[in-house]
Design an enzyme around this catalytic site. Structure first.
Site, PDB file in Angstrom:
ATOM      1  CG  HIS A 106     102.438   2.407  23.343  1.00  0.00           C
ATOM      2  ND1 HIS A 106     101.672   2.155  24.454  1.00  0.00           N
ATOM      3  CD2 HIS A 106     102.378   3.752  23.151  1.00  0.00           C
ATOM      4  CE1 HIS A 106     101.161   3.281  24.915  1.00  0.00           C
ATOM      5  NE2 HIS A 106     101.585   4.276  24.140  1.00  0.00           N
ATOM      6  CG  ASP A 108     103.843   7.885  23.343  1.00  0.00           C
ATOM      7  OD1 ASP A 108     102.966   7.009  23.477  1.00  0.00           O
ATOM      8  OD2 ASP A 108     104.136   8.696  24.240  1.00  0.00           O
ATOM      9  CG  HIS A 253     103.788   4.517  27.982  1.00  0.00           C
ATOM     10  ND1 HIS A 253     104.640   4.883  26.970  1.00  0.00           N
ATOM     11  CD2 HIS A 253     102.579   5.054  27.668  1.00  0.00           C
ATOM     12  CE1 HIS A 253     103.980   5.617  26.089  1.00  0.00           C
ATOM     13  NE2 HIS A 253     102.729   5.731  26.475  1.00  0.00           N
ATOM     14  NE  ARG A 268     100.806  11.882  23.740  1.00  0.00           N
ATOM     15  CZ  ARG A 268     101.015  10.746  23.090  1.00  0.00           C
ATOM     16  NH1 ARG A 268     100.500   9.616  23.548  1.00  0.00           N
ATOM     17  NH2 ARG A 268     101.724  10.729  21.979  1.00  0.00           N
TER      18      ARG A 268
HETATM   19  O1  LIG Z   1      96.846   7.376  29.955  1.00  0.00           O
HETATM   20  C1  LIG Z   1      98.007   7.058  30.189  1.00  0.00           C
HETATM   21  O2  LIG Z   1      98.410   6.842  31.319  1.00  0.00           O
HETATM   22  C2  LIG Z   1      98.985   6.933  29.070  1.00  0.00           C
HETATM   23  C3  LIG Z   1      98.321   7.012  27.754  1.00  0.00           C
HETATM   24  C4  LIG Z   1      99.265   6.610  26.673  1.00  0.00           C
HETATM   25  O3  LIG Z   1      99.677   5.486  26.563  1.00  0.00           O
HETATM   26  C5  LIG Z   1      99.758   7.603  25.777  1.00  0.00           C
HETATM   27  O4  LIG Z   1      99.343   8.761  25.869  1.00  0.00           O
HETATM   28  O5  LIG Z   1     100.628   7.232  24.950  1.00  0.00           O
END
Ligand SMILES: O=C(O)CCC(=O)C(=O)O
Length: 284
Positions: A106, A108, A253, A268
């Site tokens: 995806h 984000d 990712h 995040r």
């Molecule tokens: O945990 C991760 O490495 C990425 C998580 C994820 O896909 C996101 O925060 O959009």
């Protein structure tokens, strides 16, 4: 395109030929000067994702870092936010988890009208083995499509819908909620690099508007498989203190949940972006 040379003291090493670079010689907890911000913006637009090692940041420093690149974004659905810091998402999985964030390819929150330009994930706890994150260059995905297919997709638009993914995922009783749904170009022009990138993803893109349902399903299935081509990817192995800063406008990712029942946890911060556009006249 702006200068892609790193600022003095910033050392860049490509992770793979098409995706990602590791950056050394920078302390992300310290206020960044404009020259360094500019160098990081250019490097991000070129490599799609930047990796940093051994970083220590408080939540306030993490937010200050994000704000050097734009206003902070608030997620439309994600419930695990850091107390006192509604702009910080806790990315966590352990033996009690029913889901992890980002378990499929995806970009984000692409269902937002103005999807986030970038995301900065700071990892604190890692499992004994596993928990890597895959990144894939959507420049490379676009560039390796055949010319007739690129020609067909340029100028087309697709629906990105939060409903199928978010409904019931995070909170059981979400009948009163609505989730974002919007239309974006299938091929977008990156606002910094001027390069074209494929902009459809398995998590949110549900329909190419100009095609019949059957045609759209077939073309999207082919594009989703194409996005996953290993040649476009890099794979990041986290350690405590690692930071990944990815550009949602030119990479997708996929977080690997291969470490159950072990714990993995990070914080995040997400940076607001603008409406994706396709500019046929842009010169990379
Ligand atoms: O945990 C991760 O490495 C990425 C998580 C994820 O896909 C996101 O925060 O959009």
């Amino acid at each position: 395109m702006p200068d892609t040379q790193p600022a003095p003291g910033l050392q860049l090493k490509k992770a793979t030929p098409h995706c990602g670079a590791e950056v050394a010689g920078i302390d992300l907890s310290a206020p960044l000067d404009s020259e360094t911000v500019h160098a990081l913006q250019s490097a991000l637009a070129e490599h799609g994702v930047l990796f940093f090692r051994d970083q220590t940041m408080t939540p306030d420093q993490h937010k200050a870092l994000g704000r050097r690149f734009g206003e902070l974004h608030r997620h439309p659905a994600y419930p695990d936010l850091l107390e006192g810091h509604p702009e910080i998402m806790i990315i966590k999985a352990d033996a009690n988890s029913k889901y992890v964030a980002g378990e499929d390819w995806h970009s984000d929150v692409s269902c937002d009208e103005e999807p986030p330009l970038g995301t900065i994930l700071h990892m604190h706890v890692v499992p004994p083995v596993g928990g890597d994150t895959l990144f894939a260059s959507m420049y490379a995905a676009y560039e390796t499509l055949s010319a007739p297919l690129r020609g067909m997709l340029e100028g087309m638009t697709a629906i990105h819908d939060g409903e199928p993914y978010y409904r019931g995922r995070y909170v059981g009783r979400d009948v009163a909620r609505t989730y974002p749904r919007t239309e974006h170009p299938v091929v977008v022009t990156h606002p910094v690099s001027g390069k074209r990138a494929l902009y459809v993803n398995r998590m949110f893109t549900t329909r190419i508007v100009q095609l019949s349902k059957r045609e759209s399903d077939g073309v999207l299935a082919m594009l989703f498989a194409h996005v996953e081509t290993p040649l476009f990817q890099c794979r990041f192995h986290w350690a405590p203190g690692s930071v990944a800063f990815w550009d949602n406008r030119c990479v997708q990712h996929h977080a690997l949940w291969d470490y159950y029942p072990h714990k993995r946890q990070g914080l995040r911060v997400t940076i607001k972006g603008s409406r994706p556009v396709f500019r046929p006249d842009a010169n990379p």
